[in-house]
Each structure stands twice: as C-alpha cells, then as structure tokens.
Motif scaffolding. Structure first.
Motif, short mmCIF file in Angstrom:
data_model
loop_
_atom_site.label_atom_id
_atom_site.label_comp_id
_atom_site.label_asym_id
_atom_site.label_seq_id
_atom_site.Cartn_x
_atom_site.Cartn_y
_atom_site.Cartn_z
N SER A 45 0.84 -1.21 0.00
CA SER A 45 0.00 0.00 0.00
C SER A 45 0.87 1.25 0.00
O SER A 45 0.55 2.24 -0.67
CB SER A 45 -0.91 0.02 1.22
N GLN A 78 -7.14 1.11 -0.04
CA GLN A 78 -7.43 -0.06 0.76
C GLN A 78 -8.41 0.37 1.85
O GLN A 78 -8.10 1.20 2.67
CB GLN A 78 -6.14 -0.58 1.40
N ASP A 160 -6.05 -1.21 -4.63
CA ASP A 160 -5.44 -1.77 -3.43
C ASP A 160 -6.40 -2.79 -2.82
O ASP A 160 -7.39 -2.42 -2.19
CB ASP A 160 -5.11 -0.65 -2.43
N GLU A 161 -6.13 -4.04 -3.03
CA GLU A 161 -6.96 -5.15 -2.56
C GLU A 161 -8.44 -4.97 -2.93
O GLU A 161 -9.30 -4.87 -2.06
CB GLU A 161 -6.81 -5.31 -1.04
MG LIG Z 1 -2.08 -2.76 2.23
#
Ligand SMILES: [Mg+2]
Ligand SMILES: Nc1ncnc2c1ncn2[C@@H]1O[C@H](COP(=O)(O)OP(=O)(O)O)[C@@H](O)[C@H]1O
Lengths: 256, 269
Positions: A45, A78, A160-161
């Motif tokens: 991240s 995220q 991010d994810e």
């Molecule tokens: Mg992360």
C-alpha cells in the motif's frame, strides 16, 4: 520496450526514517496488468501511495511516461475508514470520481452523470444510489469506491486489494470488469492482491514483495521462482484445497 | 416582527446576521466533518484581538480584522494538517494568547465594558461601512462556496483519493480556510468572539441528525441557521436578550428537536 507508463528506479520509501520499501526497481508498460503480491506489512500500500504522489520516497525516482497525467488515474484505496457519521449518498461518492479531471469547472455534465449511472450499474449498486454510504456493508462500500475509481480512470487504474471483502460472485464479476477494461479499452492496471490465483490468471506481470526481497517479472517467470512455490504451498497448507488444484493446473499450462 | 424593522440598527443586524448565518452554515458542514471546527473557534479569538487592536488604533474594525484572521486561518490550517504538531493544543495556545492580548488592549484603551460586547456580540455594532463590507464579503463567500461545492465535498469526504486523482487538495483547503476566516470576521461583532463558532458548528450537527446526503445536510444547515438567527434576534429585540447568546440558545433548541426526530425516524427504519 520503450513505452513505459511508470518506471521506478531504486525506490526507497519509509516512515519516519524507517524504510519499508528498499531499493525497488520495476516498470509498468502501457496496457500492462501488474499484480503486486506479498505478505502483510511488506509495503504494498505504501508503494501504491508513493506512485500516486500521496507520499514521498526517501530515495530513487519515479518516471512517468506516455504523457500520463494525474487526472487520468483511477484509485481504489485499501478500505478507507469512512467517518462514522459522514453524510453522503452513494451517487455523491461515485460522481466525485470525476472531479480531478474537471479542473475549475464547477458542476457535473450530463455525460458524466450518464457514465456514473453506467459504472454504478456495472458494480450492481444502481438501487443503492440514494442510500447513505455509511449505512452500507463493507462489500457494498467497496463496490461504491470501485465505481468511483472507474469514473476517474482514463489510462491507469490502481487498485489496493479490490476483491477482499467481496463475495465470490461479485469477485468473479469484478475480475471480469477489470479484465475487460484492460483488454478492450487498453487501461493499464496495477492491482495489489492476496488472491494469487486471480493475480496469475489475469495479470501479465507480477511484483512480489517481501521484507527486503523482491521479484519482478512476467507471470510465467514468477511461476518458476522459489518464492512462488513457497507461497503457493503455504497458501495450500493453511486453508483450502481449491488453491492447490487451480495453481497446479495453471502452472502445468504454462510449463506445457 | 414588523416593529423590529422600523429600527435602522435592527435592519442592519438582520441583513448582516442572515448573511453570516448562511455562510457559516454552508462552511460548517465541511469544517465539522473535517474535524476543523476548532479552527473556527481559534479564529474568532484571534479576531477578538484584532478588533481590539483596530479599535485602539482608531481604524475601521473589519479593515484590521479581515487580513489578520485570514492570515491566522492559513497558519492554523498548516498547523492542523501537520501530523507532527498537536493541532488542538496549538490552536488553544493561539486562542488564549489572542484573547489575553485583546483584553489587555481594551482595558487600557476603551475600557472593559467593551469586552462584554466583543465577547458576546451586539446588534448595535454594525455601522454603514461594516454593512457594505459585510454584504460584499458574504456574497463572495456564498458564490465561491456554490462554485466549489463539489470539490469541497470531495476533499471533505476523501482527501487521499482526491489528491491521487488530481484534485488540488491544498488549494481547496486554503479556500475553505479563507472563506471561514471571512465569515468569522464578518460575524464576530453581532455574535461575539466566544459564540461565532457555534454558528458554524450547530447547524451542521443539527442537520446531520436527520439527513443523510451531503447536499441535504448543506441545504438544511442553511435553512436551520437562518431561521435560528431570525428567531434569536427577535428574542433579543423583544426580551432584551444579548444577541449572540439568544441565537445560540435557539440553535441548541433546534439541535435537541432534530436529535429527537433522528432517534425516532432511525428507530422506525
Ligand atoms: Mg495494504
Ligand atoms: N502512516 C504510517 N505511519 C507509520 N508506519 C506506517 C504507516 N502506514 C504503514 N506503516 C508501516 O509500513 C509498513 C508497510 O505497510 P503497508 O504499506 O500498509 O503494507 P501492506 O499494504 O503491504 O500490507 C507496515 O509495517 C506498517 O506498519
């Protein structure tokens, strides 16, 4: 390979002098689909925030090519911890994805509202449009933020994810949408993911990050590395069996 | 109501006050959500010091207060967006220092009776020059707020995403701080240094009890703020309440009502 969109050289990034990412070099070409994988806390991240200019690197450089402008980038953070009592409807949040590219223009155009409607439909959140963002479930909020990211995306999409917290049905659909953006509209994708299976299936490049140790290359090369074998066996040991099957068959495909 | 309007000072207090009520309510939503409401409070104390200084030097109050408060706003913004400094403590430091300096200046020049009017506001305070300047500043604040409304929403909701996608977050934060400074400067004399920040905070908090979209909260804040102001100033005129406190009391009443409504409608859902 001359058309780099992003090139990172010897990047070191840290918090208060403590480096999190050390001497990392990699590049992203136009039309690439880069998946960043690796354990929690390895700085994925942090790296993405640095690419976006939200954080400064302590060393090294990031070069943007292909005339890439900040206003052409879509970003899915995220899991933003939304303020508990923030009054905002889903539509207000999704529309705000356009603001970067509007410059000083004050109000949303018809075309933007139409595209917002389209992106909400893609994410299956059309009926939530007037709902309050704060009252949604985690998975629903994730889809709202993805729709917002799509509104901002013109050339590059950073995620991010994106699929953590989504149910399997929505996850599959999400992968399809991102894949279609990449293949059909030529959008470059950088995705942080813990879903190794998905990363290998859709991505064409992998950046594997572990404290102080990096792999960067094509998915094919990645399958032949030791880190990959460690990682895939590890994933299989700790939970399910479907990983084993999928990774092995796909690994087989490549080798064949 | 009509009787009130026969008095020149009441008409001025109504015009300026309504404009200030509107401006502060619009900005308040963003300030409260950004956890910046302390800035409004800090600014009003700095403004108090500036007004006292202006009075001592024999200058028009707004001509001193506006630049001082705008500069203070930019400094306070810098302080509170710097993670390394304890923002609230720094603001408290600035507030109390400005308050102390202002009170000493007043007690040595015009006398301490003025302190009361500066602290808690006075409807008699607006002269013609103030009136014109107040109207100009308020119209600028309202126009810029509407023009930048969508961006103000975006930087309030998610600064990181906004910055990442090319919104000039720093510029918009500066605009919000500057508009707040103008509003505080214009509203201080009627509402008083101690109470002007409540005009920023109350309407936003009140509307958030009931409404769930940013736009609805913004519009409701504006309406609540103006109605509360008119009601408060009417109490001032007929019951001889001090101006600032009576507006605050009405705001408190509306807040309680909205909280109850929010609880009731929330339960039914
Ligand atoms: Mg992360
Ligand atoms: N704002 C911050 N301040 C200090 N340290 C941080 C901050 N954010 C992350 N870190 C640290 O940096 C490391 C990498 O974090 P992160 O980039 O979020 O990892 P990942 O996304 O790979 O899980 C972690 O050890 C974390 O504790």
């Amino acid at each position: 390979m001359s058309s780099f969109l992003i090139e990172c050289k010897d990047l070191t990034i840290g918090y208060e002098g403590v480096p999190v990412v050390k001497d990392l070099s990699f590049s992203v070409g136009e039309g690439d689909y880069l998946c960043i994988v690796g354990e929690n806390g390895s700085g994925k991240s942090t790296l993405m925030k640095t690419l976006l200019g939200l954080k400064h690197q302590t060393k090294g450089e990031i070069i943007f090519g292909g005339g890439l402008k900040q206003t052409q980038i879509g970003y899915l953070p995220q899991q933003t911890v939304a303020q508990k009592d923030f009054p905002a409807t889903v539509r207000e949040v999704v529309l705000s994805g356009f603001l970067g590219k509007k410059g000083l223009l004050p109000f949303y155009t018809k075309a933007e509202k139409e595209k917002c409607r389209h992106n909400m439909e893609l994410m299956g959140i059309t009926e939530l449009a007037k709902k309050s963002y704060r009252d949604l479930s985690g998975g629903q909020q994730q889809r709202v933020l993805l729709a917002r990211a799509l509104c901002a995306t013109e050339k590059l999409l950073l995620l991010d994810e994106p699929v953590s917290g989504l149910d399997p049905m929505v996850t599959a659909k999400m992968y399809e949408i991102i894949d279609s953006l990449n293949k059909n509209q030529g959008i470059t994708v950088i995705m942080i993911s813990h879903d190794l299976q998905g990363a290998l299936k859709y991505g064409n490049k992998i950046l594997h990050m572990e404290s102080g140790e990096y792999f960067f290359g094509t998915t094919g090369d990645y399958r032949r590395t030791d880190i990959f074998h460690e990682m895939s066996t590890c994933q299989c040991n700790c939970d399910c069996d479907h990983h084993t099957g999928a990774i092995k068959t796909e690994g087989g495909d490549v080798n064949a | 109501m009509l009787e009130m309007l026969q008095y020149d000072f009441m008409v001025k207090a109504l015009i300026v006050g309504l404009l200030v009520a509107l401006c502060s309510a619009l900005l308040g939503v963003s300030l409260v959500l950004k956890r910046f409401s302390m800035i409004g409070d800090g600014l009003s104390h700095v403004g108090f010091g500036a007004l006292a200084l202006g009075a001592a030097l024999g200058l028009a109050p707004l001509s001193v207060a506006v630049p001082v408060i705008v500069i203070a706003a930019l400094i306070l913004l810098k302080i509170s967006s710097n993670a390394k400094i304890k923002g609230d403590a720094a603001i408290a430091l600035v507030s109390s220092s400005a308050l102390a300096i202002g009170t000493i200046i007043l007690s040595k020049t015009t006398g301490t009776t003025d302190v009361n009017s500066y602290m808690f506001g006075s409807i008699m305070a607006i002269n013609d020059e103030d009136l014109i300047l107040s109207v100009i500043y308020s119209v600028i604040v309202i126009a810029l707020f509407i023009f930048f409304y969508n961006k103000i929403f975006a930087v309030t909701f998610d600064e990181g995403f906004s910055k990442a996608t090319g919104v000039k977050v720093g510029a918009y934060n500066t605009i919000i701080a500057t508009l707040t400074a103008l509003t505080v400067a214009v509203g201080m004399r009627i509402m008083g240094a101690l109470l002007i920040s409540s005009l920023i905070i109350f309407p936003a908090l009140t509307s958030m009890r009931v409404f769930k979209s940013f736009r609805a909260v913004t519009i409701c804040s504006a309406v609540v703020s103006c109605i509360s102001y008119i009601t408060g100033i009417t109490l001032t005129f007929y019951l001889d309440f001090p101006a600032g406190p009576s507006v605050v009391i009405v705001n408190l009443g509306v807040f309680i009502i909205f909280t109850l409504v929010g609880i009731i409608t929330g339960k039914r859902k």
